[in-house]
Enzyme design. Sequence first.
Site, short mmCIF file in Angstrom:
data_model
loop_
_atom_site.label_atom_id
_atom_site.label_comp_id
_atom_site.label_asym_id
_atom_site.label_seq_id
_atom_site.Cartn_x
_atom_site.Cartn_y
_atom_site.Cartn_z
CB CYS A 260 -0.93 0.01 1.21
SG CYS A 260 -1.99 -1.43 1.24
CG HIS B 36 -3.79 2.95 1.02
ND1 HIS B 36 -4.10 2.45 -0.22
CD2 HIS B 36 -3.94 1.93 1.90
CE1 HIS B 36 -4.42 1.17 -0.08
NE2 HIS B 36 -4.33 0.83 1.19
CG ASN C 108 -6.98 -1.57 0.02
OD1 ASN C 108 -6.11 -1.24 -0.76
ND2 ASN C 108 -6.75 -1.78 1.31
#
Length: 330
Positions: A113, A257, A287
Amino acid sequence: MRGARIIGTGRALPMRVVKNEELTLRMDTSDEWIVQRTGVRERRYVDPGTGSSHLGAEAARNAIANAGITPEDIDLIVFASLSPDHVFPGNGVLVQERLGMRTVGALDVRDQCSGFLYGLSVAEAYVKGRFHDHVLVIGAEVQSTGLDFSTKGRDVAVIFGDGAGAVVVGPAEPGRGILSSHLHSEGKYAKDLWLEAPSFIDNPWITHEMIDAGKHFPKMNGRYVFTHAVRRFPEVTLESLLKNGLTIADLSLLIPHQANLRITQAVGAALQLPEEKVFSNVERYGNTTAASIPIALDECVEQGRIREGDIVCLASFGSGFTWASTLLRW
Ligand code: UT7
C-alpha cells in the site's frame, strides 16, 4: 537543488464492476456488512488475461499524455505492485516494451500500500538531483485473481480491487511540487498482512500442501492493521507538515491510501479535518493497494479539487508494516 513536481496524472480501471451483491453469491457475507465495516459498495475486476502490467501501461499512457510529453521523454520507470504479472522479471520492463520507450531503467518497488509513495520518493530524488528530467511512477494491481472467495477468506476478499494509477514527475522551481517524502517501516508486523506462499525459503517452493492449507491466499489480522493505520496516518501526515513549517490549517486536501472508509474517517477526525478535505473513493474501487493513491490523485485533478498553490498530503499505510507521506505544493 531544483524542485520536482507531478506534471501529469492518469488512471486505468477495468470495465467490470463487481457489486457487493455479487460477492454474496460466492461467500457468506452481505452488502450491509461490507458497507458498514468498510464503506465499499463496488470494485473493479479484470477479465482473464489482463495483468497489472497492462493496467499500469494504460495508466502510464494517460499520465504521459496529460503531461504533454511522449513515452520517449521518460528517463526512468518506477513500478509499484504487490501483484506483478510474474515473479520475475518485474512489471517495469513490460511497460518499457509496451510503450515503446528508450532502453531506460525500470525499477520495481515492493512496498504494497505504500509502494506508490515509496516510488514517488525515488522520482523526487532523481529529478531534484538532476539525474533525470522525467520519471514515470506507476501503481497497479490485479488482486481479484488471487483472493479466497470462500467464506474463510471473506474478510480480505470483500475489500480488495483491481486498478492502476500513474504520474510523471518533472522539474520545477524550488519550493513548488513535491516538498518532501517520509518513509517508514516496522518489519515485526510482516506476518500481520502477508502472502505466505509460494516461498523461496521452502524447498520445493510450491507444494500441494501449501495449496491445501490455503497459504497462497493473502491473510490479514484486520483489527490489528486497523489500529496501527489510524495511528500512523495522522502521525505521518503531521510529520510532513512539520518538516515544511506548515500546520494542519495549511492543508487543502489529504489523499490517504483508500484502505477502508472507517479508517479514512478516523484519520480525518484525529486531524480535525472537515470531511471535504479528506478524499475518498473507496466506495467505488475498494482497496487497490499501490494503485489507490495515484487513482485518487488523478480523480482529484480531473474534478478540479486541487488548485495551483494548494498544499496536498498523500499518505499511506499497509503491509510490512510500511507507511509514508508526500507533501505537495501543487
Ligand atoms: O490496505 C491497507 C491494509 N488493510 C487495511 O487497512 C484493512 C484494515 N482492517 C479492516 O479494514 C477491518 O479490520 C476489516 C474490514 C478487514 C474487518 O472489519 P472488522 O470490523 O475489524 O471485523 P472483524 O475482522 O473483527 O470481524 C468481525 C466479525 C467476525 O465475526 P464474529 O467472529 O464476530 O462472529 C467476522 O467473521 O465479522 C465477520 N466478518 C464478516 N462478516 C460478513 C469478517 N468479514 C466478513 C464479511 N462479511 N466479509
